[in-house]
Write an enzyme that holds these catalytic residues in place. Sequence first.
Site, short mmCIF file in Angstrom:
data_model
loop_
_atom_site.label_atom_id
_atom_site.label_comp_id
_atom_site.label_asym_id
_atom_site.label_seq_id
_atom_site.Cartn_x
_atom_site.Cartn_y
_atom_site.Cartn_z
N TYR A 1 -11.33 124.46 -18.62
CA TYR A 1 -10.33 123.68 -19.34
C TYR A 1 -8.95 124.00 -18.78
CZ TYR A 1 -7.03 121.99 -22.76
OH TYR A 1 -5.98 121.35 -23.35
N ARG B 1 -15.88 84.15 -40.18
CA ARG B 1 -17.21 84.48 -39.66
C ARG B 1 -17.20 85.73 -38.78
NH1 ARG B 1 -18.67 78.83 -37.21
NH2 ARG B 1 -16.43 78.53 -37.51
#
Length: 478
Positions: A372, A19
């Site tokens: 960065y 299920r």
Amino acid sequence: MSQAPSRTVVVLAAGEGKRMKSATPKVLHPLLGRTLLGHVLAAATAAEAAGTIVVVGHKAEQVRGHLSEIAPDATPVLQEQQNGTGHAVRIALEAAPDADGTVVVLNGDVPLLRPETVAALLTAHEESKAGATVLAAEVADPSGLGRVVRDADGNLERIVEERDASPEVRAIREINAGIYAFDAALLREALGRISTDNDQGEEYLTDVFGLLADAGQPVGVYVAADAEETLGCNDRAELARLRALLRDRVNTAWMRSGVSILDPATTWIDVTVTLSPDAVIDQNSQLQGTTTVAAGAVIGPDTTLVDTTVGAGAVLLRAHSIGAQVGPEAQVGPYSYLRPGTLLGRKAKVGGFVETKNAELGDGAKVPHLTYVGDATIGAKANIGAGTIFANYDGVNKHHTTVGEAAFVGSDTVLIAPVEVGAGAYVAAGSAIQTAVPAGSLGVTRAPQRNIEGWTARKRPGTVSAEAAEQAATGDAG
Ligand code: UD1
Ligand code: CA
């Protein structure tokens, strides 16, 4: 009191969990820091067993692989066909012919079970000298579960699966949690006698109770104080419900130990996380894996920390961090991304819209805006201007950049690795630096500026810019 008998743990984890409708076996679905199986094994440690057997079947290789990571001492035993819980335990015991004393059986899909409850079940079982004891719970909605059927004196008679139950039995709200203690010898003997005469044509472990009771063996029921612990997981809606219950349990425990959780409903903390008193966790935050947060740190709102160490008094606001170490009183965010190998010193600052990877910032170093930083060492008190890019990747290899102590890198700079900026050096804004800037020097790579007069009027006549330029000129003249 006599010494406790030797114990063996058997965890049933061979089923598919249809299920769940998943390519992942049910017991490997995650729930706040552990898989379902991981939670059950953690609870089972309370048994202090001599050995742990995990019955695997559906996607056995995947389950074995996981087991070797989280419980390398456990023994996986293969149940090739899932012919029922009784069949699974029978196969487990065949692989452990010497197991005697008490056998503790746990369904692999009952993740909220507490170790204290396993310990209490075992104490009740061993002190009563019962042949078998089942962990039961009184629940509002027993649908789908096995019912505990008692006789007029309240003694356990048998356990009946819902699909095999009469309407009277279905009305019973005392359910089998799928956690049991057995006398090993009696269990082996009874498992040899169970039939497959039921709606599913399977060997039911639960039939052992009826067999022992019929043979006059005492069998016991230990009723869980908290029925929530016995909840199983059969589909994703139940998984989500269990997750919310576990969230509340974890958050409540941290708040009681002195952590401020401002909005417990939107704060998700893995069971593997460690927090110190006076840490503050603001709303919409997720703390995962091996994350630890020291005293006085403020996390969130809207922050995710995975395997991250946060020092005392640090602040992370709207940040996402994986595998970083954030020093005491450091500041991060909003909207920044710390990736593995990030190491921030005391009072270091990573401001808004910054990404770092494999980057070490010394004490008080600052990377305040839109930058960065990949593969870099930045000295203490250095300042990296807005929009700086540490260009670490040449398309094939990664290279390192070193920025010295108290260096100052101007805005919009590209530092092309491998490269070094010395201590106290300056880099002019807009430079592309690819050779070393010695300590105390200014590095500048900008072309000289030239202005072409009257360009707007000639090249952009009739625009608002030309109009503004003309007005400025007239103004000047006037
Ligand atoms: C079982 C109990 C039920 C109880 C419920 C609690 C039986 C017959 N019934 O029902 O009384 O109320 O648990 O959650 O035991 N498994 C195997 N091999 C198999 C079959 C199952 O390893 O051949 C494992 C499953 O992976 C699972 C556990 O055993 O972890 C329970 O199996 P499941 O099919 O979920 O049993 P239920 O029908 O829920
Ligand atoms: Ca089940």
